[in-house]
Design an enzyme around this catalytic site. Structure first.
Site, PDB file in Angstrom:
ATOM      1  N   SER A 124       0.837  -1.206   0.000  1.00  0.00           N
ATOM      2  CA  SER A 124       0.000   0.000   0.000  1.00  0.00           C
ATOM      3  C   SER A 124       0.866   1.248   0.000  1.00  0.00           C
ATOM      4  CB  SER A 124      -0.858  -0.030   1.266  1.00  0.00           C
ATOM      5  OG  SER A 124      -1.427   1.226   1.501  1.00  0.00           O
ATOM      6  N   TYR A 148      -1.658  -1.550  10.769  1.00  0.00           N
ATOM      7  CA  TYR A 148      -1.951  -2.080   9.438  1.00  0.00           C
ATOM      8  C   TYR A 148      -0.785  -1.773   8.498  1.00  0.00           C
ATOM      9  CZ  TYR A 148      -3.611  -2.050   4.625  1.00  0.00           C
ATOM     10  OH  TYR A 148      -3.704  -2.241   3.270  1.00  0.00           O
ATOM     11  N   LYS A 152       2.234  -4.255   6.565  1.00  0.00           N
ATOM     12  CA  LYS A 152       2.621  -4.250   5.141  1.00  0.00           C
ATOM     13  C   LYS A 152       4.136  -4.089   4.995  1.00  0.00           C
ATOM     14  CE  LYS A 152      -1.324  -4.815   3.294  1.00  0.00           C
ATOM     15  NZ  LYS A 152      -1.621  -6.048   2.585  1.00  0.00           N
TER      16      LYS A 152
HETATM   17  P1  NAD Z   1     -10.756  -7.477   1.041  1.00  0.00           P
HETATM   18  O1  NAD Z   1     -10.970  -7.474   2.521  1.00  0.00           O
HETATM   19  O2  NAD Z   1     -11.927  -7.198   0.185  1.00  0.00           O
HETATM   20  O3  NAD Z   1     -10.093  -8.859   0.586  1.00  0.00           O
HETATM   21  C1  NAD Z   1      -9.213  -9.591   1.405  1.00  0.00           C
HETATM   22  C2  NAD Z   1      -9.699 -11.040   1.418  1.00  0.00           C
HETATM   23  O4  NAD Z   1      -8.817 -11.796   2.259  1.00  0.00           O
HETATM   24  C3  NAD Z   1     -11.112 -11.191   1.991  1.00  0.00           C
HETATM   25  O5  NAD Z   1     -11.941 -11.871   1.062  1.00  0.00           O
HETATM   26  C4  NAD Z   1     -10.901 -12.003   3.269  1.00  0.00           C
HETATM   27  O6  NAD Z   1     -11.985 -12.862   3.529  1.00  0.00           O
HETATM   28  C5  NAD Z   1      -9.588 -12.732   2.978  1.00  0.00           C
HETATM   29  N1  NAD Z   1      -8.851 -13.126   4.179  1.00  0.00           N
HETATM   30  C6  NAD Z   1      -8.482 -12.357   5.234  1.00  0.00           C
HETATM   31  N2  NAD Z   1      -7.835 -13.099   6.147  1.00  0.00           N
HETATM   32  C7  NAD Z   1      -7.766 -14.366   5.660  1.00  0.00           C
HETATM   33  C8  NAD Z   1      -7.240 -15.597   6.149  1.00  0.00           C
HETATM   34  N3  NAD Z   1      -6.671 -15.676   7.366  1.00  0.00           N
HETATM   35  N4  NAD Z   1      -7.344 -16.704   5.379  1.00  0.00           N
HETATM   36  C9  NAD Z   1      -7.949 -16.650   4.168  1.00  0.00           C
HETATM   37  N5  NAD Z   1      -8.488 -15.528   3.649  1.00  0.00           N
HETATM   38  C10 NAD Z   1      -8.397 -14.389   4.401  1.00  0.00           C
HETATM   39  O7  NAD Z   1      -9.588  -6.425   0.755  1.00  0.00           O
HETATM   40  P2  NAD Z   1      -9.150  -5.763  -0.629  1.00  0.00           P
HETATM   41  O8  NAD Z   1      -9.595  -4.354  -0.607  1.00  0.00           O
HETATM   42  O9  NAD Z   1      -9.497  -6.631  -1.756  1.00  0.00           O
HETATM   43  O10 NAD Z   1      -7.568  -5.742  -0.419  1.00  0.00           O
HETATM   44  C11 NAD Z   1      -6.747  -6.805  -0.868  1.00  0.00           C
HETATM   45  C12 NAD Z   1      -5.316  -6.560  -0.398  1.00  0.00           C
HETATM   46  O11 NAD Z   1      -4.863  -5.300  -0.893  1.00  0.00           O
HETATM   47  C13 NAD Z   1      -5.167  -6.502   1.121  1.00  0.00           C
HETATM   48  O12 NAD Z   1      -3.957  -7.128   1.466  1.00  0.00           O
HETATM   49  C14 NAD Z   1      -5.103  -5.020   1.420  1.00  0.00           C
HETATM   50  O13 NAD Z   1      -4.392  -4.737   2.593  1.00  0.00           O
HETATM   51  C15 NAD Z   1      -4.379  -4.504   0.173  1.00  0.00           C
HETATM   52  N6  NAD Z   1      -4.670  -3.088  -0.095  1.00  0.00           N
HETATM   53  C16 NAD Z   1      -5.978  -2.695  -0.222  1.00  0.00           C
HETATM   54  C17 NAD Z   1      -6.264  -1.356  -0.449  1.00  0.00           C
HETATM   55  C18 NAD Z   1      -7.699  -0.886  -0.552  1.00  0.00           C
HETATM   56  O14 NAD Z   1      -7.937   0.316  -0.474  1.00  0.00           O
HETATM   57  N7  NAD Z   1      -8.679  -1.757  -0.761  1.00  0.00           N
HETATM   58  C19 NAD Z   1      -5.216  -0.419  -0.578  1.00  0.00           C
HETATM   59  C20 NAD Z   1      -3.910  -0.869  -0.465  1.00  0.00           C
HETATM   60  C21 NAD Z   1      -3.635  -2.220  -0.229  1.00  0.00           C
HETATM   61  C1  UD1 Z   2      -7.007   4.874   3.431  1.00  0.00           C
HETATM   62  C2  UD1 Z   2      -6.172   4.196   4.487  1.00  0.00           C
HETATM   63  C3  UD1 Z   2      -4.865   3.763   3.874  1.00  0.00           C
HETATM   64  C4  UD1 Z   2      -5.114   2.843   2.684  1.00  0.00           C
HETATM   65  C5  UD1 Z   2      -5.984   3.607   1.682  1.00  0.00           C
HETATM   66  C6  UD1 Z   2      -6.298   2.724   0.510  1.00  0.00           C
HETATM   67  C7  UD1 Z   2      -6.979   5.297   6.488  1.00  0.00           C
HETATM   68  C8  UD1 Z   2      -6.644   6.268   7.588  1.00  0.00           C
HETATM   69  N1  UD1 Z   2      -6.008   5.129   5.572  1.00  0.00           N
HETATM   70  O1  UD1 Z   2      -6.312   6.018   3.010  1.00  0.00           O
HETATM   71  O2  UD1 Z   2      -4.087   3.072   4.824  1.00  0.00           O
HETATM   72  O3  UD1 Z   2      -3.913   2.467   2.074  1.00  0.00           O
HETATM   73  O4  UD1 Z   2      -7.190   4.010   2.334  1.00  0.00           O
HETATM   74  O5  UD1 Z   2      -7.436   3.072  -0.148  1.00  0.00           O
HETATM   75  O6  UD1 Z   2      -8.043   4.686   6.481  1.00  0.00           O
HETATM   76  N2  UD1 Z   2     -12.385  11.690   3.619  1.00  0.00           N
HETATM   77  C9  UD1 Z   2     -13.381  12.579   3.981  1.00  0.00           C
HETATM   78  N3  UD1 Z   2     -14.549  12.084   4.493  1.00  0.00           N
HETATM   79  C10 UD1 Z   2     -14.770  10.747   4.680  1.00  0.00           C
HETATM   80  C11 UD1 Z   2     -13.748   9.824   4.298  1.00  0.00           C
HETATM   81  C12 UD1 Z   2     -12.567  10.333   3.777  1.00  0.00           C
HETATM   82  O7  UD1 Z   2     -13.229  13.792   3.836  1.00  0.00           O
HETATM   83  O8  UD1 Z   2     -15.846  10.367   5.177  1.00  0.00           O
HETATM   84  C13 UD1 Z   2     -11.137  12.202   3.013  1.00  0.00           C
HETATM   85  C14 UD1 Z   2      -9.876  11.847   3.782  1.00  0.00           C
HETATM   86  O9  UD1 Z   2      -9.592  12.817   4.766  1.00  0.00           O
HETATM   87  C15 UD1 Z   2      -8.829  11.816   2.659  1.00  0.00           C
HETATM   88  C16 UD1 Z   2      -9.635  11.314   1.431  1.00  0.00           C
HETATM   89  O10 UD1 Z   2     -10.997  11.593   1.749  1.00  0.00           O
HETATM   90  O11 UD1 Z   2      -8.370  13.106   2.384  1.00  0.00           O
HETATM   91  C17 UD1 Z   2      -9.474   9.831   1.170  1.00  0.00           C
HETATM   92  O12 UD1 Z   2      -9.749   9.107   2.359  1.00  0.00           O
HETATM   93  P1  UD1 Z   2      -9.853   7.502   2.400  1.00  0.00           P
HETATM   94  O13 UD1 Z   2     -10.740   7.041   1.321  1.00  0.00           O
HETATM   95  O14 UD1 Z   2     -10.193   7.125   3.808  1.00  0.00           O
HETATM   96  O15 UD1 Z   2      -8.408   7.003   1.999  1.00  0.00           O
HETATM   97  P2  UD1 Z   2      -6.977   7.368   2.652  1.00  0.00           P
HETATM   98  O16 UD1 Z   2      -7.122   8.139   3.906  1.00  0.00           O
HETATM   99  O17 UD1 Z   2      -6.136   7.934   1.581  1.00  0.00           O
END
Ligand code: NAD
Ligand code: UD1
Length: 332
Positions: A124, A148, A152
């Site tokens: 991330s 979190y 990572k």
């Molecule tokens: P998500 O929660 O939708 O998907 C993660 C999946 O992992 C889920 O289906 C969950 O059931 C499964 N899981 C969790 N623990 C498990 C375990 N012990 N055994 C088997 N399955 C398990 O999340 P996502 O948004 O699809 O994110 C996927 C990856 O990308 C994550 O590692 C997350 O940290 C990373 N990531 C996500 C974002 C975001 O904004 N969504 C941003 C940066 C990084």
């Molecule tokens: C969040 C996670 C970050 C993760 C990323 C991935 C947090 C603190 N950080 O980041 O670890 O990697 O998502 O998608 O959760 N905002 C509002 N009102 C709201 C929600 C958000 O104004 O109700 C603003 C926030 O202040 C920020 C922007 O929208 O400026 C984006 O916020 P968000 O979607 O939560 O993502 P990140 O904070 O960038």
């Protein structure tokens, strides 16, 4: 290739399964349904006209998890599984270290035992230290502010240690910026149980009338309009990046790290405006205090992924808003 996709029924995982199968890879999914549902598997099978091999397995249980390696010949792993709620991780750090790091270690032990040497890991942008210099390039200083993010960073380090010890072990680390949107077909998207923390999931609930207004967390940042600026990327583009990343397994260096973003920052107010434009729905909002731990602005330098992987995003902000709304309307 036979690709094991951990967390493959989750938000990003399910979109990546579609990309893998569309690019003629064979997929094996492991997920314990902690944050996803079996309905996603049914929809994937229907949409792709396949019967995807699925294990409902908690990766924390290495004995159960080993069955996946015994029963399949795996060429590469895309590792999505993990917990991702930043706020919860601050309250329950051990839960995050136990699951995120624990399951990765189990996975790596099994990869070693069964001689699987290729992994793409979901990292991330949160691993970057706050920086006055933007955009963020992959070699900028790292630093995290919550468990979190630290999980990572620790996993990135573990993967690199293994790669240093074993020259044949190939690691691709993808640092995602802010994925939003959903598959244009309307069948796959982000599950939102309860009150969302992130911006787009909150906006779609306001659009639906389930929440009254959006709280804009601060308008006094040093940004174009004072509200927070982020690099939002359509989840289908993000999923496609994993197919491009497969190429890096053949690069000379056995550790390759890429930012996956668009390289463009949008403020909260710009997101509201674009959402209204894309959907015709007004989003009421109130500016409130800054959210603790937030950074004013960050966005990716996406040149490395473009140059080395030939990765470019296809979807713009209006499509991100339209598709997020389309999914929310029909599902959550
Ligand atoms: P998500 O929660 O939708 O998907 C993660 C999946 O992992 C889920 O289906 C969950 O059931 C499964 N899981 C969790 N623990 C498990 C375990 N012990 N055994 C088997 N399955 C398990 O999340 P996502 O948004 O699809 O994110 C996927 C990856 O990308 C994550 O590692 C997350 O940290 C990373 N990531 C996500 C974002 C975001 O904004 N969504 C941003 C940066 C990084
Ligand atoms: C969040 C996670 C970050 C993760 C990323 C991935 C947090 C603190 N950080 O980041 O670890 O990697 O998502 O998608 O959760 N905002 C509002 N009102 C709201 C929600 C958000 O104004 O109700 C603003 C926030 O202040 C920020 C922007 O929208 O400026 C984006 O916020 P968000 O979607 O939560 O993502 P990140 O904070 O960038």
């Amino acid at each position: 290739m036979n690709i094991l996709i951990t967390g493959g029924l989750g938000y990003i995982g399910s979109h990546t399964v579609i990309e893998c199968i569309s690019n003629n890879h064979n997929v094996i999914i492991v997920d314990n349904l902690y944050n996803s549902s079996i309905e996603v598997l049914h929809r994937l099978n229907k949409f792709l006209n396949k019967d995807i091999k699925f294990y409902r397995t908690d990766m924390q249980n290495i004995v159960d998890f080993e069955k996946v390696f015994i029963e399949n010949k795996i060429d590469a792993v895309i590792h999505f599984a993990g917990y991702k709620a930043v706020g919860e991780s601050v309250k329950k750090p051990l839960k995050y270290y136990d699951n995120n790091i624990g399951i990765t270690i189990n996975l790596l032990k099994l990869m070693e035992k069964y001689n699987v040497k290729k992994i793409i890991f979901s990292s991330s942008a949160t691993v970057y230290k706050e920086s006055e210099i933007l955009p963020l390039t992959e070699n900028m200083p790292l630093g995290v502010t919550n468990p979190y993010g630290r999980s990572k960073l620790i996993i990135e380090d573990i993967l690199q240690d293994i790669a240093h010890a074993d020259n044949e072990f190939k690691v691709v680390i993808l640092r995602y910026f802010n994925p939003i949107g959903a598959h244009p077909c309307g069948m796959f998207g982000e599950e939102n149980n309860g009150i969302p923390n992130n911006l787009m999931p909150y906006i779609v609930k306001v659009a639906k009338g389930e929440l009254e207004y959006l709280r804009v967390f601060g308008d006094d940042y040093n940004t174009k309009d004072g509200t927070g600026v982020r690099d939002y990327i359509h989840v289908v583009d993000l999923a496609a990046a994993h197919i491009k990343a497969i190429k890096a397994f053949d690069f000379e260096s056995n550790v390759n790290i890429y930012n996956i973003g668009t390289g463009k920052g949008y403020s909260v107010l710009e997101i509201i405006n674009n959402f209204e434009k894309a959907t015709g729905i007004k989003i009421p909002y109130k500016v409130v205090e800054r959210r603790g731990g937030d950074i004013g602005e960050y966005y990716a330098d996406s040149q490395k992924a473009k140059k080395e992987l030939n990765f470019e995003t296809k979807y713009g902000i209006l499509e991100m808003c339209t598709d997020a709304w389309n999914y929310e309307k029909g599902n959550n």
